[in-house]
Design a protein around this motif. Structure first.
Motif, mmCIF file in Angstrom:
data_model
loop_
_atom_site.group_PDB
_atom_site.id
_atom_site.type_symbol
_atom_site.label_atom_id
_atom_site.label_comp_id
_atom_site.label_asym_id
_atom_site.label_seq_id
_atom_site.Cartn_x
_atom_site.Cartn_y
_atom_site.Cartn_z
ATOM 1 N N MET A 170 115.238 2.677 119.646
ATOM 2 C CA MET A 170 116.416 2.522 120.311
ATOM 3 C C MET A 170 116.899 0.961 120.110
ATOM 4 O O MET A 170 116.050 0.191 119.594
ATOM 5 N N THR A 171 118.190 0.700 120.115
ATOM 6 C CA THR A 171 118.660 -0.605 119.704
ATOM 7 C C THR A 171 119.669 -1.070 121.012
ATOM 8 O O THR A 171 119.904 -0.285 121.742
ATOM 9 N N GLY A 172 120.310 -2.260 120.696
ATOM 10 C CA GLY A 172 121.260 -2.785 121.656
ATOM 11 C C GLY A 172 120.415 -3.847 122.656
ATOM 12 O O GLY A 172 119.379 -3.883 122.136
ATOM 13 N N THR A 173 121.314 -3.987 123.547
ATOM 14 C CA THR A 173 120.912 -4.567 124.380
ATOM 15 C C THR A 173 120.350 -3.867 125.626
ATOM 16 O O THR A 173 120.687 -2.518 125.964
ATOM 17 N N LEU A 174 119.742 -4.691 126.706
ATOM 18 C CA LEU A 174 119.218 -3.921 127.821
ATOM 19 C C LEU A 174 120.162 -4.222 128.903
ATOM 20 O O LEU A 174 120.822 -5.427 129.308
ATOM 21 N N PHE A 216 115.261 -3.168 120.771
ATOM 22 C CA PHE A 216 116.072 -3.950 121.469
ATOM 23 C C PHE A 216 116.313 -5.202 120.996
ATOM 24 O O PHE A 216 115.271 -5.944 120.706
ATOM 25 N N SER A 217 117.608 -5.875 120.976
ATOM 26 C CA SER A 217 117.680 -7.066 120.799
ATOM 27 C C SER A 217 118.850 -7.764 121.751
ATOM 28 O O SER A 217 119.785 -7.679 121.541
ATOM 29 N N PHE A 240 107.328 -5.443 125.207
ATOM 30 C CA PHE A 240 106.942 -5.939 123.708
ATOM 31 C C PHE A 240 107.410 -5.215 122.652
ATOM 32 O O PHE A 240 107.501 -4.015 122.927
ATOM 33 N N GLY A 241 107.331 -5.703 121.393
ATOM 34 C CA GLY A 241 107.317 -4.880 120.283
ATOM 35 C C GLY A 241 109.245 -4.605 120.028
ATOM 36 O O GLY A 241 109.334 -3.706 119.467
ATOM 37 N N ASN A 242 109.739 -5.557 120.579
ATOM 38 C CA ASN A 242 111.552 -5.505 120.193
ATOM 39 C C ASN A 242 111.801 -6.817 119.717
ATOM 40 O O ASN A 242 111.037 -7.624 119.527
ATOM 41 N N LYS A 243 113.077 -7.018 119.702
ATOM 42 C CA LYS A 243 113.610 -8.421 119.163
ATOM 43 C C LYS A 243 114.215 -9.059 120.496
ATOM 44 O O LYS A 243 115.387 -9.610 120.428
ATOM 45 N N LEU A 244 113.640 -8.949 121.674
ATOM 46 C CA LEU A 244 114.026 -9.596 122.985
ATOM 47 C C LEU A 244 113.765 -11.086 122.829
ATOM 48 O O LEU A 244 112.518 -11.501 122.495
ATOM 49 N N THR A 245 114.586 -11.825 123.437
ATOM 50 C CA THR A 245 114.615 -13.130 123.138
ATOM 51 C C THR A 245 114.873 -13.808 124.686
ATOM 52 O O THR A 245 115.446 -13.281 125.460
ATOM 53 N N ASP A 267 106.760 -9.871 124.426
ATOM 54 C CA ASP A 267 106.765 -10.574 122.787
ATOM 55 C C ASP A 267 106.458 -11.983 123.241
ATOM 56 O O ASP A 267 107.114 -12.579 124.216
ATOM 57 N N CYS A 268 105.685 -12.747 122.736
ATOM 58 C CA CYS A 268 105.112 -14.246 122.817
ATOM 59 C C CYS A 268 106.446 -15.116 122.612
ATOM 60 O O CYS A 268 106.636 -16.149 123.011
ATOM 61 N N VAL A 269 107.501 -14.692 121.737
ATOM 62 C CA VAL A 269 108.612 -15.440 121.800
ATOM 63 C C VAL A 269 109.480 -15.324 123.137
ATOM 64 O O VAL A 269 110.411 -16.215 123.305
ATOM 65 N N VAL A 270 109.323 -14.638 123.888
ATOM 66 C CA VAL A 270 110.224 -14.643 125.318
ATOM 67 C C VAL A 270 109.424 -15.598 126.235
ATOM 68 O O VAL A 270 107.954 -15.585 126.351
#
Length: 148
Positions: free
Chosen positions: A61-65, A85-86, A105-110, A136-139
Motif C-alpha cells: 500500500m502507498t500514499g499518505t495516512l 506509506f510515505s 514501522f516498515g514504511n516511509k513515514l517521517t 521506524d527510527c527516522v520518526v
C-alpha cells in the motif's frame, strides 16, 4: 450489512481494497494483512466507525495516512507496518484514545508522532491504554516502545 468480521489475510489478493468495503459499517475487524494489495487507504474509511481492529500490514500500500483514520475512535489495534506509506503522521491519529497497539514501522513515514498518541501512554491519561507503539527510527517519537 450485519457483517462484523472481514478477515482476508494471507490470500494473495492483488489490486486495491474494494471501495465497497467502507459500506460495511458494522465491521469490527478488518484484516487484509499478508496480501499484495496496492493503492491507498480510502478517505471513506471514516464510515467504519465501529472498527476495533484494522490490519493492512505486509502489503504494498502507498500514499499518505488519511486524516480520516482519526475518526475511527473505537480502534484498539492498528497495524499498518511493512507497506509503502510515505507521509507524516496526521495529528488526527491523536483522536484514537482507545488505541492499545499501533504498528507503523516498515514504511516511509517521517516527521513526529502526534503528542496526543503519546499522552495515551502516560499514567495521567484518563484512558492509559496504549501498550505497544512501533515506528521506524527516522520518526520522532518520545514514547514509542520500539523503533526499527
Amino acid at each position: 450489512s450485519l457483517l462484523a468480521d472481514l478477515m482476508l489475510q494471507g490470500n494473495q489478493l492483488t489490486g486495491s481494497i474494494p471501495s465497497q468495503t467502507t459500506e460495511l459499517t458494522n465491521l469490527k475487524h478488518l484484516l487484509f494483512e499478508g496480501n499484495s494489495l496496492a493503492g491507498t487507504i480510502s478517505t471513506d474509511i471514516a464510515y467504519l466507525t465501529n472498527l476495533l481492529f484494522l490490519s493492512l500490514k505486509n502489503n504494498q500500500m502507498t500514499g499518505t495516512l488519511p486524516t480520516e483514520l482519526g475518526k475511527l475512535t473505537r480502534l484498539v489495534y492498528i497495524l499498518l507496518s511493512t507497506n509503502k506509506f510515505s507521509s507524516t503522521f496526521p495529528s488526527e491519529l491523536g483522536n484514537l484514545k482507545m488505541l492499545e497497539r499501533g504498528y507503523f514501522f516498515g514504511n516511509k513515514l517521517t516527521g513526529k508522532l502526534p503528542q496526543e498518541i503519546c499522552a495515551n501512554m502516560k499514567d495521567e491519561s484518563p484512558y492509559g491504554k496504549m501498550q505497544v507503539l512501533q515506528v521506524d527510527c527516522v520518526v520522532y517519537c518520545d514514547c514509542c516502545s520500539h523503533c526499527y
